[in-house]
Scaffold this active site. Structure first.
Site, mmCIF file in Angstrom:
data_model
loop_
_atom_site.group_PDB
_atom_site.id
_atom_site.type_symbol
_atom_site.label_atom_id
_atom_site.label_comp_id
_atom_site.label_asym_id
_atom_site.label_seq_id
_atom_site.Cartn_x
_atom_site.Cartn_y
_atom_site.Cartn_z
ATOM 1 N N LYS A 243 -7.223 -1.372 11.563
ATOM 2 C CA LYS A 243 -6.601 -1.705 10.268
ATOM 3 C C LYS A 243 -5.393 -0.806 10.042
ATOM 4 O O LYS A 243 -4.343 -1.235 9.565
ATOM 5 C CB LYS A 243 -7.641 -1.558 9.145
ATOM 6 C CG LYS A 243 -7.213 -2.140 7.810
ATOM 7 C CD LYS A 243 -6.343 -1.221 6.975
ATOM 8 C CE LYS A 243 -5.996 -1.825 5.636
ATOM 9 N NZ LYS A 243 -5.110 -0.969 4.829
ATOM 10 N N GLU B 173 0.834 -1.211 0.000
ATOM 11 C CA GLU B 173 0.000 0.000 0.000
ATOM 12 C C GLU B 173 0.869 1.262 0.000
ATOM 13 O O GLU B 173 1.720 1.428 0.885
ATOM 14 C CB GLU B 173 -0.902 -0.018 1.238
ATOM 15 C CG GLU B 173 -1.900 1.124 1.260
ATOM 16 C CD GLU B 173 -2.877 1.010 2.438
ATOM 17 O OE1 GLU B 173 -3.229 -0.105 2.842
ATOM 18 O OE2 GLU B 173 -3.268 2.074 2.951
ATOM 19 N N ASP C 276 4.373 -15.026 10.959
ATOM 20 C CA ASP C 276 3.037 -15.471 10.550
ATOM 21 C C ASP C 276 2.024 -14.338 10.772
ATOM 22 O O ASP C 276 1.549 -14.137 11.889
ATOM 23 C CB ASP C 276 2.685 -16.720 11.373
ATOM 24 C CG ASP C 276 1.333 -17.308 11.018
ATOM 25 O OD1 ASP C 276 0.528 -16.623 10.364
ATOM 26 O OD2 ASP C 276 1.084 -18.457 11.413
ATOM 27 N N HIS D 91 -2.413 10.271 -0.252
ATOM 28 C CA HIS D 91 -2.507 8.884 -0.678
ATOM 29 C C HIS D 91 -2.533 8.797 -2.205
ATOM 30 O O HIS D 91 -1.815 8.013 -2.811
ATOM 31 C CB HIS D 91 -3.796 8.313 -0.103
ATOM 32 C CG HIS D 91 -3.832 6.828 -0.055
ATOM 33 N ND1 HIS D 91 -3.249 6.119 0.956
ATOM 34 C CD2 HIS D 91 -4.363 5.930 -0.888
ATOM 35 C CE1 HIS D 91 -3.431 4.832 0.744
ATOM 36 N NE2 HIS D 91 -4.103 4.694 -0.381
#
Ligand code: MEV
Length: 445
Positions: free
Chosen positions: A284, A94, A300, A397
């Site tokens: 998130k 991202e 992991d 962004h």
């Protein structure tokens, strides 16, 4: 890093502050890091040049391999954690995650950097027994045989015991419907610990079933490893919240004062504390940072994600993992989450990029790695809330996203920036527009 680190927060020539790093080309960045971290440039090249993992090695890791799949490997800068500078490798697709974390870390270092600690460091495994005739009696018997069960578990992991780890304590839970569950809490030292704790669960399973008078069920770790938690905190002086944004971000159109931004971020935290829909997105943003470090170090990420969200919901309501408050003129953030990361074994042994990450980070224990990952999560959260609470994230962004669209349209290294700037300026960040702007640029040359 063998190079000595300057203890002043604004040291430019050493540690994790590397002004202008983003302006270097990829070869220049590799050279710079090779010098700073005293790592052979060829070793860096071999580890990250084309994803680091060859198909033959991948074939030994998983099944039915056709090839490998690469993601960007970048470095977050400016991090100072527990008084020590860290270069932080991040693997993430991202745009703006690495720049935003670096930018937030710069604000935090001006107030001394992140503080992080393991609250506890025990991994937990479960042994389930069902069809238990008398659950209350079973709980009593299991509890009174805790020492025997711990000894059985200890015998199953001699190498871990040799390294100073092993099973530490046992809890017994009656979860209803004639089911009893034994939890064994294990010190896994520097391993993530999945295989270790699963071996312990399998070793004690039959005796647990015998003692409880039921049928042996599952024997497996829990990813809600709430006895292996890390806490990170940070402070930001209000004036530093108005620092210029990182590379790729536009300066904000409206410029609230630092004191106003403190209040806006506290309000954003309260929103997440009140509303699970917002808390999910807030978390998130934290996991943008945490996962990128987890991936870079060959750990992991599914285990980490499962644990983080289960922990966020463990009060019965889904909550933010990090909260922000005003303290005098400063903003103070706190993050707590379960993290089970390793610096030995698993993918780490075989993945050269994961090994490089650990060398760059210079972590010597799993606890230190967990402290870094949590600090990067808190930095990512700060960056997101600061942007959202002021002018929104889209402008910064999208200008970074424009670079990947320009590259996808076929722009070469020397064309990407100009094509990206053109489509961002037009407010039309599409492949078609990038293609048009690229053709125009080539015509003009
Ligand atoms: C985007 O990847 C992450 C954010 O949505 C996090 C947030 O909303 O706090 C910006």
């Amino acid at each position: 890093m063998t190079q000595s680190r300057d203890s002043s927060p604004d040291a430019d020539a050493s540690g994790s502050r590397i002004p202008g790093f983003y302006k270097l080309d990829i070869a220049g960045r590799r050279k710079e890091i090779a010098t700073r971290a005293a790592i052979d440039e060829q070793e860096i090249l071999a580890a990250v040049a084309s994803g680091g993992l060859d198909a033959g090695t991948a074939d030994k890791l998983v099944e039915n391999v056709l090839g490998t799949y690469s993601l960007p490997f970048g470095l977050a800068l400016n991090f100072r954690i527990n008084g020590r500078d860290r270069l932080v490798p991040m693997v993430v697709e991202e745009p703006s995650v690495i720049a935003a974390a670096s930018n937030a870390a710069k604000m935090v270092r001006a107030a001394g950097g992140f503080c992080a600690e393991m609250v506890e460091s025990l991994m937990t495994t479960q042994v389930e027994v069902y069809e238990v005739r008398d659950p209350a009696r079973a709980v009593e018997r299991l509890e009174s045989h805790a020492a025997e069960l711990l000894a059985l578990g200890t015998r199953a992991v001699p190498n871990l015991v040799e390294r100073g780890g092993g099973p530490r304590s046992i809890d017994v839970r009656d979860i209803g419907q004639d089911r009893v569950v034994v939890h064994v809490h294990v010190d896994c030292r520097d391993a993530m610990g999945a295989n270790l704790v699963n071996s312990i669960a399998e070793a004690i399973g039959p005796r647990v079933a015998e003692l409880s008078g039921g049928t042996l069920g599952l024997r497996i770790l829990t990813n809600l490893c709430d006895r292996r938690r890390v806490r990170a905190t940070c402070r930001v002086h209000a004036k530093d919240l108005t620092l210029a944004p990182g590379p790729g971000s536009e300066p904000p159109r409206v410029t609230p004062t630092g004191a106003e931004i403190v209040d806006l971020i506290v309000e954003a935290s309260r929103f997440a504390e009140l509303d699970p829909y917002r808390a999910a997105t807030h978390n998130k943003g934290i996991m943008n940072g945490v996962d990128a470090v987890v991936l870079a170090t060959g750990n992991d990420f599914r285990a980490v994600e499962a644990g983080a969200h289960a922990y966020a919901a463990s009060s019965g309501r889904y909550r933010p993992l990090a909260t922000w408050r005003r303290d005098g003129a400063d903003l103070v953030g706190t993050l707590e989450l379960p993290l089970s990361l390793g610096i030995v074994g698993g993918t780490l042994r075989v993945h050269p990029a994961a090994r490089l990450s650990l060398r760059l980070l210079e972590v010597t224990t799993a606890g230190e790695l967990q402290e870094v990952a949590a600090s990067v999560g808190l930095a990512s959260n700060l960056a997101a809330l600061r942007a959202l609470a002021t002018e929104g994230i889209q402008r910064g962004h999208m200008s970074l996203h424009a670079r990947s669209v320009a590259a996808a349209a076929g722009a070469g290294d020397d064309e990407v920036e100009r094509v990206a700037a053109a489509i961002a300026e037009l407010g039309s960040i599409t492949l078609e527009e990038a293609g048009r702007q690229l053709a125009k640029l080539r015509e003009e040359r």
